[in-house]
Design an enzyme around this catalytic site. Structure first.
Site, short mmCIF file in Angstrom:
data_model
loop_
_atom_site.label_atom_id
_atom_site.label_comp_id
_atom_site.label_asym_id
_atom_site.label_seq_id
_atom_site.Cartn_x
_atom_site.Cartn_y
_atom_site.Cartn_z
N ASP A 251 2.23 6.73 -5.07
CA ASP A 251 2.76 6.58 -6.42
C ASP A 251 4.28 6.51 -6.36
OD1 ASP A 251 0.12 8.49 -6.65
OD2 ASP A 251 0.30 7.02 -8.28
N ASP B 112 0.86 -1.19 0.00
CA ASP B 112 0.00 0.00 0.00
C ASP B 112 0.89 1.24 0.00
OD1 ASP B 112 -2.20 1.66 2.39
OD2 ASP B 112 -2.00 1.85 0.21
N1 SAM Z 1 -3.49 4.52 -0.85
C1 SAM Z 1 -2.48 5.44 -1.03
C2 SAM Z 1 -2.19 5.58 -2.48
O1 SAM Z 1 -2.66 4.76 -3.23
O2 SAM Z 1 -1.59 6.55 -2.87
C3 SAM Z 1 -1.30 5.07 -0.18
C4 SAM Z 1 -1.59 5.30 1.19
S1 SAM Z 1 -0.41 4.97 2.43
C5 SAM Z 1 -0.65 6.37 3.39
C6 SAM Z 1 1.18 5.15 1.74
C7 SAM Z 1 2.26 5.04 2.81
O3 SAM Z 1 3.46 4.50 2.26
C8 SAM Z 1 2.66 6.40 3.41
O4 SAM Z 1 2.33 6.41 4.77
C9 SAM Z 1 4.17 6.50 3.17
O5 SAM Z 1 4.85 7.11 4.24
C10 SAM Z 1 4.54 5.03 3.02
N2 SAM Z 1 5.79 4.78 2.32
C11 SAM Z 1 6.32 5.49 1.28
N3 SAM Z 1 7.51 4.95 0.92
C12 SAM Z 1 7.73 3.89 1.74
C13 SAM Z 1 8.79 2.94 1.86
N4 SAM Z 1 9.87 2.97 1.05
N5 SAM Z 1 8.69 1.98 2.80
C14 SAM Z 1 7.60 1.92 3.64
N6 SAM Z 1 6.57 2.81 3.58
C15 SAM Z 1 6.64 3.77 2.64
#
Ligand code: SAM
Length: 285
Positions: free
Chosen positions: A160, A157
């Protein structure tokens, strides 16, 4: 009082504007800019790097399709890995399955978890208080490279492929996810708008096909993710989601006592019936 507007900065030539009632929180975290906004149309929303991540209004569609399609396709999901998912919506849906014994959520940004627990309780619900949930603050790519555990289902999840999430869209990452999955393991991820970001589905599909025997796109329409049909990918070496009979899907959904707002046994099959323009995005080259 003039209406205040938030304009999303994701698609070059298309801008989504949301009328804002209130800015609830704003923070520059170690990894990204974060805003919690009260929108007039979709209720409270989480915005990261000026891109809408989730809203109270339509989050159920995304979270149910990212969760129940893989978990119902799997014969008996017990151990689930969530990469990203800091808003807690995926964990909420995963923990609805009584067969699930343990959930590991690997989120890079603890500030997102804190803000969502405080300002978006409707999305995470009781997930963060469920003893089956283990939260690991780490880069998901680093975690899957070093982890030794095994899982039945992995759900990526992520936002982008921008900022900290870029590393979650490369073949090496998918290879490590596959390494952590048990024989009948299943993985699901999101691939953006099939109309405004077609390359995300095509590129991710090709990378997954290098790693898994089975990779199948499915779709849903999610109002705040502008650009028509939104794409997901299901991947596995053994489980073919459409080989799970309608009767099995019904029985598993009933066993899990799943009464959803979007996902149904019929949607479980229909979501894989792709329009020709989306099918063309994964056509053999
Ligand atoms: N549903 C959303 C979308 O489709 O755009 C995504 C929602 S969720 C909040 C995405 C999460 O991924 C964020 O909290 C972000 O901090 C996390 N994230 C981004 N890069 C990451 C990584 N390399 N490892 C773990 N989490 C990550």
């Amino acid at each position: 009082m003039p209406t205040r507007w938030f304009f999303e900065a994701l698609h070059g030539d298309v801008r989504q504007g949301l009328a804002i009632r209130r800015t609830v929180a704003r923070q520059r975290t170690r990894f990204q800019s974060m805003q919690i906004l009260d929108t007039a149309a979709y209720g409270r929303a989480l915005v990261l790097d000026r891109v809408v991540q989730t809203t109270e209004g339509d989050e159920f569609i995304y979270h149910e399709m990212m969760t129940h399609v893989p978990l119902i396709a799997h014969p008996q999901p017990r151990r689930v890995l969530i990469i990203g998912g800091g808003d807690g919506g995926i964990a909420r849906e995963v923990l609805r399955h009584p067969s699930v014994e343990q959930v590991t959520m690997v989120e890079i940004d603890p500030a997102v978890i804190r803000a969502c627990r405080r300002y978006l309780p409707k999305i995470c619900g009781r997930a963060f208080r469920d003893r089956r949930l283990r939260v690991v603050v780490d880069d998901g790519a680093r975690y899957v490279r070093t982890a030794k555990e095994s899982f039945d289902v992995a759900i990526v999840d992520s936002p982008d492929p921008i900022g900290p999430a870029t590393v979650l869209f490369v073949t090496a990452f998918y290879r490590h996810v596959a390494r952590l999955l048990r024989r009948s393991g299943v993985m699901a991820c999101q691939t953006g708008s099939t109309f405004l970001q077609p390359w995300e589905l095509t590129g991710t599909y090709r990378r997954l096909r290098r790693v898994f025997k089975i990779a199948m796109p499915y779709v849903a329409a999610i109002p705040t993710y502008v650009g028509g049909m939104f794409g997901f990918l299901f991947a596995s070496d053994q489980v073919q989601p459409l080989r799970v009979t309608p009767a099995q899907v019904e029985a598993r959904t009933r066993r899990a006592r799943l009464a959803c707002r979007y996902y149904t046994p019929a949607i479980h099959r229909a979501c894989f019936a792709l329009p020709a323009n989306v099918r063309a995005l994964v056509a053999p080259v």
